[in-house]
Design a protein around this motif. Structure first.
Motif, PDB file in Angstrom:
ATOM      1  N   LYS A 133      20.655  77.347 138.893  1.00 22.08           N
ATOM      2  CA  LYS A 133      20.336  75.972 139.314  1.00 22.08           C
ATOM      3  C   LYS A 133      19.921  76.112 140.686  1.00 22.08           C
ATOM      4  CE  LYS A 133      22.460  71.379 139.603  1.00 22.08           C
ATOM      5  NZ  LYS A 133      23.505  70.524 139.287  1.00 22.08           N
ATOM      6  N   ASP A 134      20.508  76.741 141.618  1.00 20.50           N
ATOM      7  CA  ASP A 134      20.258  76.745 142.882  1.00 20.50           C
ATOM      8  C   ASP A 134      20.537  78.284 143.374  1.00 20.50           C
ATOM      9  OD1 ASP A 134      19.823  76.300 145.588  1.00 20.50           O
ATOM     10  OD2 ASP A 134      20.824  74.395 145.821  1.00 20.50           O
ATOM     11  N   PRO A 135      19.427  79.298 143.246  1.00 24.29           N
ATOM     12  CA  PRO A 135      19.912  80.749 143.827  1.00 24.29           C
ATOM     13  C   PRO A 135      20.185  80.767 145.200  1.00 24.29           C
ATOM     14  CG  PRO A 135      17.698  80.469 143.098  1.00 24.29           C
ATOM     15  CD  PRO A 135      18.350  79.094 142.722  1.00 24.29           C
ATOM     16  N   VAL A 136      19.550  80.080 145.940  1.00 22.37           N
ATOM     17  CA  VAL A 136      19.534  80.119 147.497  1.00 22.37           C
ATOM     18  C   VAL A 136      21.160  79.531 147.755  1.00 22.37           C
ATOM     19  CG1 VAL A 136      18.755  79.612 149.646  1.00 22.37           C
ATOM     20  CG2 VAL A 136      17.358  80.123 147.950  1.00 22.37           C
ATOM     21  N   THR A 137      21.472  78.630 147.440  1.00 17.66           N
ATOM     22  CA  THR A 137      22.850  78.044 147.637  1.00 17.66           C
ATOM     23  C   THR A 137      23.852  78.917 147.147  1.00 17.66           C
ATOM     24  OG1 THR A 137      21.937  75.551 147.875  1.00 17.66           O
ATOM     25  CG2 THR A 137      24.569  75.991 147.510  1.00 17.66           C
ATOM     26  N   PHE A 138      23.747  79.436 145.696  1.00 21.58           N
ATOM     27  CA  PHE A 138      24.810  80.169 145.479  1.00 21.58           C
ATOM     28  C   PHE A 138      24.910  81.555 146.307  1.00 21.58           C
ATOM     29  CE2 PHE A 138      26.092  83.534 142.525  1.00 21.58           C
ATOM     30  CZ  PHE A 138      27.174  83.234 141.909  1.00 21.58           C
ATOM     31  N   MET A 139      23.825  82.143 146.573  1.00 18.68           N
ATOM     32  CA  MET A 139      23.910  83.396 147.455  1.00 18.68           C
ATOM     33  C   MET A 139      24.660  82.946 148.734  1.00 18.68           C
ATOM     34  SD  MET A 139      20.838  85.797 146.070  1.00 18.68           S
ATOM     35  CE  MET A 139      21.271  87.049 146.826  1.00 18.68           C
ATOM     36  N   GLN A 140      24.221  81.973 149.304  1.00 13.89           N
ATOM     37  CA  GLN A 140      24.659  81.741 150.823  1.00 13.89           C
ATOM     38  C   GLN A 140      26.211  81.322 150.532  1.00 13.89           C
ATOM     39  OE1 GLN A 140      22.124  78.468 151.677  1.00 13.89           O
ATOM     40  NE2 GLN A 140      20.966  79.798 152.907  1.00 13.89           N
ATOM     41  N   SER A 141      26.774  80.794 149.281  1.00 17.29           N
ATOM     42  CA  SER A 141      28.005  80.438 149.270  1.00 17.29           C
ATOM     43  C   SER A 141      28.966  81.682 148.831  1.00 17.29           C
ATOM     44  CB  SER A 141      28.092  79.463 148.439  1.00 17.29           C
ATOM     45  OG  SER A 141      27.787  80.048 147.031  1.00 17.29           O
ATOM     46  N   ASN A 142      28.215  82.584 148.390  1.00 20.09           N
ATOM     47  CA  ASN A 142      29.016  83.767 147.941  1.00 20.09           C
ATOM     48  C   ASN A 142      28.805  85.207 149.165  1.00 20.09           C
ATOM     49  OD1 ASN A 142      30.063  83.959 145.086  1.00 20.09           O
ATOM     50  ND2 ASN A 142      28.009  82.447 145.153  1.00 20.09           N
ATOM     51  N   ALA A 143      27.851  85.116 149.930  1.00 19.71           N
ATOM     52  CA  ALA A 143      27.776  86.154 150.861  1.00 19.71           C
ATOM     53  C   ALA A 143      26.500  85.765 151.751  1.00 19.71           C
ATOM     54  CB  ALA A 143      27.331  87.514 150.099  1.00 19.71           C
ATOM     55  N   VAL A 151      13.590  82.953 139.433  1.00 21.64           N
ATOM     56  CA  VAL A 151      14.254  82.165 138.500  1.00 21.64           C
ATOM     57  C   VAL A 151      13.356  81.310 137.699  1.00 21.64           C
ATOM     58  CG1 VAL A 151      16.273  80.694 138.476  1.00 21.64           C
ATOM     59  CG2 VAL A 151      16.439  82.718 139.970  1.00 21.64           C
ATOM     60  N   LEU A 152      12.516  80.748 138.238  1.00 22.08           N
ATOM     61  CA  LEU A 152      11.546  79.595 137.676  1.00 22.08           C
ATOM     62  C   LEU A 152      10.948  80.295 136.567  1.00 22.08           C
ATOM     63  CD1 LEU A 152      10.696  77.303 140.507  1.00 22.08           C
ATOM     64  CD2 LEU A 152      12.095  76.715 138.612  1.00 22.08           C
ATOM     65  N   LYS A 153      10.259  81.496 136.930  1.00 23.76           N
ATOM     66  CA  LYS A 153       9.484  82.062 135.967  1.00 23.76           C
ATOM     67  C   LYS A 153       9.945  82.764 134.760  1.00 23.76           C
ATOM     68  CE  LYS A 153       5.649  83.033 139.419  1.00 23.76           C
ATOM     69  NZ  LYS A 153       4.935  84.054 140.253  1.00 23.76           N
ATOM     70  N   PHE A 154      11.359  83.040 134.867  1.00 20.61           N
ATOM     71  CA  PHE A 154      12.334  83.542 133.970  1.00 20.61           C
ATOM     72  C   PHE A 154      13.076  82.403 133.291  1.00 20.61           C
ATOM     73  CE2 PHE A 154      14.816  87.598 132.086  1.00 20.61           C
ATOM     74  CZ  PHE A 154      14.638  87.088 130.982  1.00 20.61           C
ATOM     75  N   ASN A 155      12.563  81.718 132.323  1.00 22.61           N
ATOM     76  CA  ASN A 155      13.361  80.546 131.994  1.00 22.61           C
ATOM     77  C   ASN A 155      13.572  80.449 130.384  1.00 22.61           C
ATOM     78  OD1 ASN A 155      10.971  79.606 130.516  1.00 22.61           O
ATOM     79  ND2 ASN A 155      10.271  78.879 132.450  1.00 22.61           N
ATOM     80  N   ASN A 156      13.144  81.696 129.991  1.00 26.80           N
ATOM     81  CA  ASN A 156      13.416  82.022 128.416  1.00 26.80           C
ATOM     82  C   ASN A 156      14.639  82.959 128.117  1.00 26.80           C
ATOM     83  OD1 ASN A 156      12.747  81.385 125.794  1.00 26.80           O
ATOM     84  ND2 ASN A 156      11.072  82.900 125.638  1.00 26.80           N
ATOM     85  N   LEU A 157      15.781  82.486 128.314  1.00 29.06           N
ATOM     86  CA  LEU A 157      16.953  83.561 128.058  1.00 29.06           C
ATOM     87  C   LEU A 157      16.976  84.026 126.637  1.00 29.06           C
ATOM     88  CD1 LEU A 157      19.443  81.585 130.522  1.00 29.06           C
ATOM     89  CD2 LEU A 157      17.773  83.380 131.047  1.00 29.06           C
ATOM     90  N   ILE A 158      17.644  85.076 126.440  1.00 29.14           N
ATOM     91  CA  ILE A 158      17.807  85.512 125.044  1.00 29.14           C
ATOM     92  C   ILE A 158      18.856  84.896 124.442  1.00 29.14           C
ATOM     93  CG2 ILE A 158      19.455  87.354 125.899  1.00 29.14           C
ATOM     94  CD1 ILE A 158      18.087  89.289 123.871  1.00 29.14           C
ATOM     95  N   GLU A 159      19.819  84.188 125.021  1.00 27.51           N
ATOM     96  CA  GLU A 159      20.687  83.568 124.415  1.00 27.51           C
ATOM     97  C   GLU A 159      20.498  82.172 125.011  1.00 27.51           C
ATOM     98  OE1 GLU A 159      24.781  84.869 123.914  1.00 27.51           O
ATOM     99  OE2 GLU A 159      24.484  87.089 124.301  1.00 27.51           O
ATOM    100  N   LEU A 160      20.190  81.161 124.115  1.00 24.22           N
ATOM    101  CA  LEU A 160      19.756  79.823 124.559  1.00 24.22           C
ATOM    102  C   LEU A 160      21.016  79.055 124.626  1.00 24.22           C
ATOM    103  CD1 LEU A 160      16.813  79.261 122.232  1.00 24.22           C
ATOM    104  CD2 LEU A 160      16.606  79.971 124.541  1.00 24.22           C
TER     105      LEU A 160
END
Length: 281
Positions: free
Chosen positions: A223-233, A271-280
């Protein structure tokens, strides 16, 4: 449990003098569900021993080896193009335990390694259709899993109840499996004897979660990779490259504001370009 007993009885001749076998699959993945031309191919390996197996992408193993050598030599001047050429759309490792049928799923979310254990239940329907694929006589089976319908072709010529990704439980090795929408396919290309299964270097701690909590973390990252990474490290960019750069030299300057902005944008786009996950689901 009946299948496991059959495996231990009939697989023994296959493994005699050949304790570990690597089955190499070609994986074809439509990474963007809105773009029919977004199909990417890469090799993935299933290393099978008498009691367990491990499934992973070949590029992931090469990246791990490259970073491992950098840590040993304390040389962290990565060639960005080299690392980008080793990008994988199968960013996980799956270890299957034949004894209790459990599976350990490990994947990196942001900078951290996460894992969960599960025992997936596959409700296969074995069909009468048969076809020869390469040197193997195969039979068709189908099931629904992860929001997709899968067609598999397995061979009793190799009495190993395993296959690519999490799939298994059929009366022989899965030679080919694909979803009916044509988004994912795995095709067996070759097999060979190896000395030992692949091993990946554990750098830092692995966060062990339930599958439900893992999916929550993964969804938050997407949903928000930048915020996720900033909040974890501290976010340094580079898909895992910046961390060893920091470890290599105490006086190195961090990325400039523009570099940081470019790194964040690359991360968002990947992240946007890989939107077709193997488990939907």
């Amino acid at each position: 449990m009946k299948f496991l007993k059959l495996l231990s009885l009939f697989a023994m001749p296959f493994f005699m003098g050949q304790q570990v076998t690597r089955f190499v699959y070609q994986a074809s993945i439509k990474t963007d569900s809105t773009d029919a031309k977004s199909v990417k191919t890469e090799n993935a390996n299933l290393d099978v021993s008498p009691t367990k197996s491990i499934f992973y992408s070949d590029n992931q193993l090469k990246r791990d080896s490259l970073i491992g050598r950098a840590f040993q030599t304390r040389s962290f001047n990565f060639d960005r193009s080299q690392m980008e050429n080793l990008q994988s759309n199968l960013n996980f490792v799956i270890e299957k335990n034949y004894t209790d049928q459990s599976q350990l799923y490990k994947s990196r979310i942001g900078r951290d390694q996460y894992s969960y254990t599960e025992t997936p239940q596959f409700s296969w329907k074995i069909l009468p259709e048969t076809v020869k694929i390469g040197d193997y006589n195969t039979q068709k089976a189908e099931m629904k899993y992860g929001g997709r319908t899968w067609n598999a072709w397995f061979t009793t010529d190799i009495p190993i109840q395993d296959g690519p990704y999490k799939f298994g439980g059929l009366p022989g090795l899965i030679v080919k499996i694909e979803d009916t929408a044509g988004n994912y396919s795995f095709d067996l290309m070759q097999s060979k004897k190896i000395a030992a299964p692949a091993e990946f270097t554990n750098r830092g701690n692995t966060v062990k979660l339930s599958k439900k909590d893992f999916n929550k973390q993964f969804s938050a990252y997407r949903k928000d990779p930048v915020t996720f990474m900033q909040s974890n490290a501290n976010f340094g960019g580079g898909g895992g490259i910046a961390a060893p750069q920091r470890a290599g030299g105490g006086n190195r300057q961090g990325p400039s504001p523009q570099d940081r902005k470019d790194q964040e944008e690359r991360l968002k786009q990947s992240v946007l370009k890989f939107n077709n996950l193997i488990e939907l689901n």
